[in-house]
Design a protein around this motif. Sequence first.
Motif, PDB file in Angstrom:
ATOM      1  N   GLU A 230       0.823  -1.207   0.000  1.00 32.64           N
ATOM      2  CA  GLU A 230       0.000   0.000   0.000  1.00 32.64           C
ATOM      3  C   GLU A 230       0.860   1.261   0.000  1.00 32.64           C
ATOM      4  O   GLU A 230       0.489   2.283  -0.594  1.00 32.64           O
ATOM      5  CB  GLU A 230      -0.909  -0.017   1.240  1.00 32.64           C
ATOM      6  CG  GLU A 230      -1.922   1.104   1.291  1.00 32.64           C
ATOM      7  CD  GLU A 230      -2.958   1.017   0.197  1.00 32.64           C
ATOM      8  OE1 GLU A 230      -3.450   2.080  -0.218  1.00 32.64           O
ATOM      9  OE2 GLU A 230      -3.259  -0.103  -0.262  1.00 32.64           O
ATOM     10  N   LYS A 231       2.012   1.177   0.644  1.00 28.97           N
ATOM     11  CA  LYS A 231       2.930   2.322   0.689  1.00 28.97           C
ATOM     12  C   LYS A 231       3.415   2.682  -0.712  1.00 28.97           C
ATOM     13  O   LYS A 231       3.503   3.858  -1.085  1.00 28.97           O
ATOM     14  CB  LYS A 231       4.115   1.995   1.591  1.00 28.97           C
ATOM     15  CG  LYS A 231       5.087   3.150   1.795  1.00 28.97           C
ATOM     16  CD  LYS A 231       6.220   2.742   2.714  1.00 28.97           C
ATOM     17  CE  LYS A 231       7.222   3.886   2.877  1.00 28.97           C
ATOM     18  NZ  LYS A 231       8.366   3.485   3.732  1.00 28.97           N
ATOM     19  N   LYS A 233       1.804   2.025  -3.525  1.00 31.70           N
ATOM     20  CA  LYS A 233       0.673   2.573  -4.264  1.00 31.70           C
ATOM     21  C   LYS A 233       0.479   4.061  -3.968  1.00 31.70           C
ATOM     22  O   LYS A 233       0.259   4.861  -4.873  1.00 31.70           O
ATOM     23  CB  LYS A 233      -0.598   1.802  -3.896  1.00 31.70           C
ATOM     24  CG  LYS A 233      -0.692   0.411  -4.511  1.00 31.70           C
ATOM     25  CD  LYS A 233      -1.765  -0.434  -3.867  1.00 31.70           C
ATOM     26  CE  LYS A 233      -3.128   0.162  -4.022  1.00 31.70           C
ATOM     27  NZ  LYS A 233      -4.173  -0.721  -3.443  1.00 31.70           N
ATOM     28  N   ARG A 234       0.586   4.423  -2.687  1.00 31.10           N
ATOM     29  CA  ARG A 234       0.421   5.837  -2.329  1.00 31.10           C
ATOM     30  C   ARG A 234       1.546   6.690  -2.902  1.00 31.10           C
ATOM     31  O   ARG A 234       1.318   7.812  -3.368  1.00 31.10           O
ATOM     32  CB  ARG A 234       0.379   5.979  -0.802  1.00 31.10           C
ATOM     33  CG  ARG A 234      -0.907   5.473  -0.166  1.00 31.10           C
ATOM     34  CD  ARG A 234      -1.056   6.019   1.240  1.00 31.10           C
ATOM     35  NE  ARG A 234      -0.001   5.555   2.109  1.00 31.10           N
ATOM     36  CZ  ARG A 234      -0.063   4.463   2.863  1.00 31.10           C
ATOM     37  NH1 ARG A 234      -1.152   3.710   2.828  1.00 31.10           N
ATOM     38  NH2 ARG A 234       0.942   4.115   3.637  1.00 31.10           N
ATOM     39  N   GLU A 235       2.765   6.143  -2.894  1.00 30.37           N
ATOM     40  CA  GLU A 235       3.898   6.882  -3.453  1.00 30.37           C
ATOM     41  C   GLU A 235       3.736   7.078  -4.955  1.00 30.37           C
ATOM     42  O   GLU A 235       4.025   8.160  -5.491  1.00 30.37           O
ATOM     43  CB  GLU A 235       5.194   6.106  -3.162  1.00 30.37           C
ATOM     44  CG  GLU A 235       6.464   6.798  -3.627  1.00 30.37           C
ATOM     45  CD  GLU A 235       6.771   8.072  -2.851  1.00 30.37           C
ATOM     46  OE1 GLU A 235       7.416   8.959  -3.411  1.00 30.37           O
ATOM     47  OE2 GLU A 235       6.334   8.172  -1.675  1.00 30.37           O
ATOM     48  N   ALA A 237       0.878   7.222  -6.573  1.00 28.82           N
ATOM     49  CA  ALA A 237      -0.191   8.205  -6.776  1.00 28.82           C
ATOM     50  C   ALA A 237       0.346   9.630  -6.611  1.00 28.82           C
ATOM     51  O   ALA A 237      -0.038  10.542  -7.366  1.00 28.82           O
ATOM     52  CB  ALA A 237      -1.332   7.945  -5.798  1.00 28.82           C
ATOM     53  N   LYS A 238       1.247   9.832  -5.658  1.00 30.24           N
ATOM     54  CA  LYS A 238       1.855  11.149  -5.465  1.00 30.24           C
ATOM     55  C   LYS A 238       2.699  11.546  -6.673  1.00 30.24           C
ATOM     56  O   LYS A 238       2.679  12.698  -7.132  1.00 30.24           O
ATOM     57  CB  LYS A 238       2.729  11.148  -4.210  1.00 30.24           C
ATOM     58  CG  LYS A 238       1.955  11.124  -2.899  1.00 30.24           C
ATOM     59  CD  LYS A 238       2.925  11.134  -1.732  1.00 30.24           C
ATOM     60  CE  LYS A 238       2.171  11.022  -0.404  1.00 30.24           C
ATOM     61  NZ  LYS A 238       3.103  10.968   0.741  1.00 30.24           N
TER      62      LYS A 238
END
Length: 302
Positions: A230-231, A233-235, A237-238
């Motif tokens: 998940e980490k 994926k968030r990176e 997206a940023k």
Amino acid sequence: MVKNSKKDRCPRCAQGSVVTDTNTGENFCGKCGYVLNEENVESGPEWRSFSKEEGENRTRTGTPTSLAMHDMGLATIIGQADKDATGKPLSSSMRSTIERLRTWDSRSQVHEPVDRNFRQAFSELDRLKDKLAVGDAVVEKAAYIYRKALEKGLVRGRSISALIASALYAACRDTETPRTLKDIGSASNIKRKDIARCYRLLLRELGLKMPVVDPIKCVARIASKAELSEKTKREAAKILKTAEENKISAGKDPMGLAAAALYVACVTNGENKTQRDVAEAAGVTEVTIRNRYKGLKLALNL
């Protein structure tokens, strides 16, 4: 029975109050029995409850209408029970008449060529819905586009399967559902080139305006296939959000850009995934990821 307010008096005797029968919807005087009106709008739920020996049974009014059905769910079907409205069995002469009507009713439903076309197209659409795991909103939109294409005469001389597949792809683009031409081609067993040709025809003839695909919506799908955290994926997206603000993502394939952002996030977070792993999950080549990776590194100073 429901007794209305005292202000509602009988217009005939002027003494009795108006009473409403909840079963029949009649409004009548509680003293002299004068019926004011026999019809009343039912404001309750769309099921009827009635008691049987086994208890209360609730039956709905029927299935909802849908554009993805050849008759929109409004077909008239003569039931198989040989009984009248009161539940009494039919006579032998009436039973043979109803059987003949039932036969002609089933034959008349596939008499029109348009109806046969819709049956074939929407059965293929239902199969693609299960294979691609798309929602009902996408299917309804695809059925709407196909109906418009049939009205314009675009189906004549073309493959029904290719046209319904291109309508589904157009619906996925319109609802921003991340499904590629390659996915729809493999699910429908039709060449990608044929679906793309029919898709361009729909855009040109029906005047469809498609939104640009957001690469961020493709991140979750690729990360799930590649089993990324998940980490990461968030990176990713940023990174994609920053790339969009700097206008780097314009004109790039959204799936390739999302895959490259995920690979950049893997390198940043130290996650052990190769370019081949991410490329296979995204359905793009390793060369595409390398090119997009270089562009993102230079533009974002990573």
